[in-house]
Motif scaffolding. Structure first.
Motif, PDB file in Angstrom:
ATOM      1  N   VAL A  12       0.855  -1.190   0.000  1.00 41.98           N
ATOM      2  CA  VAL A  12       0.000   0.000   0.000  1.00 41.98           C
ATOM      3  C   VAL A  12       0.889   1.237   0.000  1.00 41.98           C
ATOM      4  O   VAL A  12       1.744   1.395   0.868  1.00 41.98           O
ATOM      5  N   ASP A  14       0.875   5.448  -0.083  1.00 44.14           N
ATOM      6  CA  ASP A  14       0.134   6.683   0.160  1.00 44.14           C
ATOM      7  C   ASP A  14       0.582   7.677  -0.906  1.00 44.14           C
ATOM      8  O   ASP A  14       1.657   8.261  -0.813  1.00 44.14           O
ATOM      9  N   THR A  72      -9.154   2.063   5.313  1.00 48.58           N
ATOM     10  CA  THR A  72      -8.571   3.347   4.913  1.00 48.58           C
ATOM     11  C   THR A  72      -8.992   4.478   5.850  1.00 48.58           C
ATOM     12  O   THR A  72      -8.210   5.391   6.113  1.00 48.58           O
ATOM     13  N   SER A  83     -11.118  11.839   4.776  1.00 46.78           N
ATOM     14  CA  SER A  83     -11.053  11.041   3.553  1.00 46.78           C
ATOM     15  C   SER A  83     -12.456  10.723   3.053  1.00 46.78           C
ATOM     16  O   SER A  83     -13.435  10.802   3.801  1.00 46.78           O
ATOM     17  N   VAL A  88     -11.613   0.131   1.531  1.00 47.95           N
ATOM     18  CA  VAL A  88     -11.466  -0.356   0.164  1.00 47.95           C
ATOM     19  C   VAL A  88     -11.530  -1.872   0.232  1.00 47.95           C
ATOM     20  O   VAL A  88     -10.832  -2.485   1.048  1.00 47.95           O
ATOM     21  N   LEU A 105      -2.081  -1.455  -3.717  1.00 45.00           N
ATOM     22  CA  LEU A 105      -3.122  -0.433  -3.548  1.00 45.00           C
ATOM     23  C   LEU A 105      -2.431   0.920  -3.489  1.00 45.00           C
ATOM     24  O   LEU A 105      -1.560   1.145  -2.648  1.00 45.00           O
ATOM     25  N   LEU A 107      -3.139   4.755  -2.756  1.00 49.69           N
ATOM     26  CA  LEU A 107      -4.172   5.353  -1.924  1.00 49.69           C
ATOM     27  C   LEU A 107      -3.947   6.836  -1.687  1.00 49.69           C
ATOM     28  O   LEU A 107      -2.831   7.259  -1.395  1.00 49.69           O
ATOM     29  N   SER A 108      -5.012   7.621  -1.813  1.00 51.80           N
ATOM     30  CA  SER A 108      -5.014   9.013  -1.382  1.00 51.80           C
ATOM     31  C   SER A 108      -6.325   9.228  -0.618  1.00 51.80           C
ATOM     32  O   SER A 108      -7.190   8.357  -0.634  1.00 51.80           O
ATOM     33  N   SER A 111      -9.048   9.103  -3.523  1.00 54.22           N
ATOM     34  CA  SER A 111      -9.065   8.120  -4.620  1.00 54.22           C
ATOM     35  C   SER A 111      -8.225   6.907  -4.251  1.00 54.22           C
ATOM     36  O   SER A 111      -7.447   6.953  -3.302  1.00 54.22           O
ATOM     37  N   TYR A 112      -8.409   5.858  -5.041  1.00 56.91           N
ATOM     38  CA  TYR A 112      -7.549   4.681  -4.915  1.00 56.91           C
ATOM     39  C   TYR A 112      -7.496   3.947  -6.240  1.00 56.91           C
ATOM     40  O   TYR A 112      -8.383   4.071  -7.074  1.00 56.91           O
ATOM     41  N   THR A 113      -6.420   3.195  -6.425  1.00 57.04           N
ATOM     42  CA  THR A 113      -6.219   2.390  -7.620  1.00 57.04           C
ATOM     43  C   THR A 113      -5.612   1.073  -7.191  1.00 57.04           C
ATOM     44  O   THR A 113      -4.785   1.026  -6.291  1.00 57.04           O
ATOM     45  N   THR A 114      -6.018   0.004  -7.846  1.00 59.11           N
ATOM     46  CA  THR A 114      -5.435  -1.302  -7.589  1.00 59.11           C
ATOM     47  C   THR A 114      -5.268  -2.035  -8.909  1.00 59.11           C
ATOM     48  O   THR A 114      -5.892  -1.669  -9.909  1.00 59.11           O
TER      49      THR A 114
END
Length: 118
Positions: A12, A14, A72, A83, A88, A105, A107-108, A111-114
């Motif tokens: 993960v 950040d 999260t 947040s 997630v 992952l 993470l902000s 938003s998130y992306t995986t």
């Protein structure tokens, strides 16, 4: 102490700070039984590098549907940051228990992306 080898790993990051997300709580579950219920296999926290070694120890990996639940909201609250996403959930299928599976992952707070890593 040597990290436990695992064919399933996560990392993960950040993306708001550009640093690993350390201390983030996560739960690993597998869909099981005729009723298709989630069975929790492990609760863990990311290490200083944002990784979670030994997520699924050798011999526990089997074909099926798995879920990684990332807390999260707890992570951002510890940083004093508001947040948008309280958690997630990443659901994925393992078809060959001898292959390595890496689930990163990014993470902000907003938003998130995986993706399936290597």
């Amino acid at each position: 102490m040597e990290p436990v080898s695992s064919l399933l790993t996560t990392h993960v990051l950040d993306t708001a700070s550009g640093l690993p997300a350390q201390g983030l709580c996560l739960h690993l579950s597998r869909l099981e039984g005729h009723g298709q219920q989630w069975t929790e296999l492990r609760t863990s926290y990311t290490d200083l590098d944002g990784r979670c070694p030994g997520l699924l120890p050798p011999g526990q990996m089997k074909a099926g549907t798995y879920k990684l639940f990332f807390d999260t909201e707890g992570y951002w609250k510890k940083k004093g940051q508001e947040s948008f996403y309280p958690y997630v959930e990443v659901v994925f299928t393992i078809t060959n228990e001898t292959h390595k599976f890496h689930v990163p992952l990014l993470l902000s707070p907003w938003s998130y992306t995986t993706y399936r890593g290597s």
